[in-house]
Design an enzyme around this catalytic site. Structure first.
Site, PDB file in Angstrom:
ATOM      1  N   GLY A  16      44.191  -4.409  23.712  1.00 22.30           N
ATOM      2  CA  GLY A  16      44.916  -5.605  23.327  1.00 22.30           C
ATOM      3  C   GLY A  16      44.049  -6.822  23.079  1.00 22.30           C
ATOM      4  O   GLY A  16      42.988  -6.761  22.453  1.00 22.30           O
ATOM      5  N   TYR A  68      57.757 -13.193  35.473  1.00 17.64           N
ATOM      6  CA  TYR A  68      56.626 -13.270  34.554  1.00 17.64           C
ATOM      7  C   TYR A  68      56.391 -14.722  34.157  1.00 17.64           C
ATOM      8  O   TYR A  68      55.245 -15.207  34.175  1.00 17.64           O
ATOM      9  CB  TYR A  68      56.886 -12.429  33.305  1.00 17.64           C
ATOM     10  CG  TYR A  68      55.781 -12.559  32.277  1.00 17.64           C
ATOM     11  CD1 TYR A  68      54.563 -11.896  32.451  1.00 17.64           C
ATOM     12  CD2 TYR A  68      55.942 -13.358  31.147  1.00 17.64           C
ATOM     13  CE1 TYR A  68      53.544 -12.028  31.525  1.00 17.64           C
ATOM     14  CE2 TYR A  68      54.914 -13.497  30.220  1.00 17.64           C
ATOM     15  CZ  TYR A  68      53.724 -12.830  30.403  1.00 17.64           C
ATOM     16  OH  TYR A  68      52.711 -12.974  29.488  1.00 17.64           O
ATOM     17  N   THR A  96      38.477 -10.142  31.833  1.00 16.99           N
ATOM     18  CA  THR A  96      39.312  -9.216  32.590  1.00 16.99           C
ATOM     19  C   THR A  96      40.279  -8.524  31.633  1.00 16.99           C
ATOM     20  O   THR A  96      40.760  -9.117  30.670  1.00 16.99           O
ATOM     21  CB  THR A  96      40.104  -9.940  33.698  1.00 16.99           C
ATOM     22  OG1 THR A  96      41.051 -10.853  33.111  1.00 16.99           O
ATOM     23  CG2 THR A  96      39.163 -10.720  34.612  1.00 16.99           C
ATOM     24  N   GLY A  97      40.548  -7.249  31.910  1.00 16.40           N
ATOM     25  CA  GLY A  97      41.456  -6.489  31.059  1.00 16.40           C
ATOM     26  C   GLY A  97      40.959  -6.366  29.629  1.00 16.40           C
ATOM     27  O   GLY A  97      41.719  -6.528  28.670  1.00 16.40           O
ATOM     28  N   ALA A  98      39.669  -6.018  29.476  1.00 12.22           N
ATOM     29  CA  ALA A  98      39.041  -6.037  28.148  1.00 12.22           C
ATOM     30  C   ALA A  98      39.095  -4.702  27.428  1.00 12.22           C
ATOM     31  O   ALA A  98      38.492  -4.564  26.361  1.00 12.22           O
ATOM     32  CB  ALA A  98      37.590  -6.494  28.277  1.00 12.22           C
ATOM     33  N   ASN A  99      39.792  -3.709  27.972  1.00 18.56           N
ATOM     34  CA  ASN A  99      39.777  -2.394  27.347  1.00 18.56           C
ATOM     35  C   ASN A  99      40.873  -2.203  26.302  1.00 18.56           C
ATOM     36  O   ASN A  99      40.891  -1.198  25.592  1.00 18.56           O
ATOM     37  CB  ASN A  99      39.897  -1.289  28.412  1.00 18.56           C
ATOM     38  CG  ASN A  99      41.178  -1.400  29.206  1.00 18.56           C
ATOM     39  OD1 ASN A  99      41.312  -2.306  30.018  1.00 18.56           O
ATOM     40  ND2 ASN A  99      42.125  -0.500  28.984  1.00 18.56           N
TER      41      ASN A  99
END
Length: 336
Positions: free
Chosen positions: A54, A217, A49-52
């Site tokens: 960082g 957070y 997830t969120g691999a585009n």
């Protein structure tokens, strides 16, 4: 003139710190090498997830290099496709495995839409996964949002708790059947050292009574750890393992909601270059937990710099972990 002088001083100080760090500290984590990692991952299907960008992008790049078939679950399809194109070019330039009938899926990159701030999107994504994917060997819950102003998800959850914990909680639960049928398989959860400053306030999980972006957070990252430990307990005997990690302080766009005064930015940028990890360095523990034979069968543990670390007692409270699980099931609609 005064502004120019201050800027010059900041730059000089930052440069000195950078040189000192490069000279005395060096890289904190060595890049993983070894044929055992490559053979272990060849043709395995990995969802990140969120691999585009960082950490997620760096993790995807390395697992592709090791021969894995990587699925990028991303909210912004345009940015994801752009990142995927860059990753494919990098893989070809590095002489990596070419996708094809004989490759067993090695080096293949697939982009799918996934918005963790929408339970509807998570369910649609998982339905597509179950229809199209015969196996899932590794799930890496990497995406996250950091210290944003008070916002709510599509379903009315505080954004950091909703994305960092609840979205991944639902995603993992809906894909558990596929992970079990693909066993031995692994789940990797990205948390943070900042969990130490969080607490699970069951009276105000949605931060409607009070909101502090830093504490919220930390709460979501503590929830990641409690979720991992409870999931490990529930997965005993299934040959599916789950572990959680902290990546350290990494130079990514995760801190885009943090305001840094203009005059301080030159110093901050130089200090970050000196002392913060690169995305590749920060991704090493995710890569290790996904690919290393050394952690085969290891579950419910907390890692940093590719080594197991101790947790504070509040992150090991089994009663809190079970209660959080039960409440999370209700919040995401698994239980009515």
């Amino acid at each position: 003139m005064a502004v120019a002088t201050v800027a010059a001083l900041l730059a000089a100080l930052g440069g000195a710190l950078w040189l000192a760090a490069r000279r005395f500290l060096g890289p904190s984590v060595q890049r993983l090498h070894g044929s055992e990692h490559s053979s272990f991952m060849h043709g395995k299907t990995v969802l990140i997830t969120g691999a585009n960008s960082g950490l997620g992008r760096a993790t995807a790049a390395e697992l592709l290099r090791l021969g894995a078939r990587v699925i990028m679950g991303c909210r912004d399809l345009e940015r994801a496709e752009e990142a995927a194109g860059q990753l494919r070019r990098e893989l070809r330039q590095a002489g990596g495995p070419e996708p094809g009938p004989s490759s067993g899926g090695a080096g293949e990159l697939v982009v799918k839409h996934l918005d963790l701030a929408s339970l509807r999107s998570v369910r649609a994504f998982c339905q597509e996964m179950l229809q199209e994917e015969p196996q899932l060997d590794v799930l890496i819950n990497n995406a996250g949002i950091f210290q944003c102003p008070y916002m709510k998800t599509e379903d009315g959850f505080e954004m950091q708790f909703g994305v960092n914990h609840l979205g991944h909680f639902l995603l993992t639960n809906l894909l558990l059947g596929l992970l079990k049928s693909s066993a031995p398989s692994r789940i990797v959860v990205v948390s943070s050292k900042l969990y130490k400053y969080g607490d699970i306030n069951f009276e105000d999980l949605n931060s409607e009574q009070s909101y502090n972006k830093s504490f919220c957070y930390s709460r979501s990252k503590l929830a990641n750890i409690l979720f991992t430990r409870e999931l490990a307990r529930r997965l005993e005997g299934t040959n599916v393992t789950v572990n959680v990690l902290h990546p350290g302080i990494v130079r990514t766009n995760l801190g885009r909601h943090i305001h840094i005064p203009l005059l301080v930015k030159p110093l901050f940028n130089l200090v970050s270059w000196a002392f913060f990890k690169t995305p590749l360095e920060g991704a090493q523990t995710s890569i290790y937990l996904a690919s290393s034979p050394e952690v085969e069968g290891v579950s419910g543990k907390y890692f940093g710099d590719c080594k197991e670390e101790e947790l504070l007692p509040k992150a090991m409270d089994e009663s809190v972990a079970r209660k959080l699980w039960d409440i999370s099931e209700v919040m995401v609609g698994i239980l009515k």
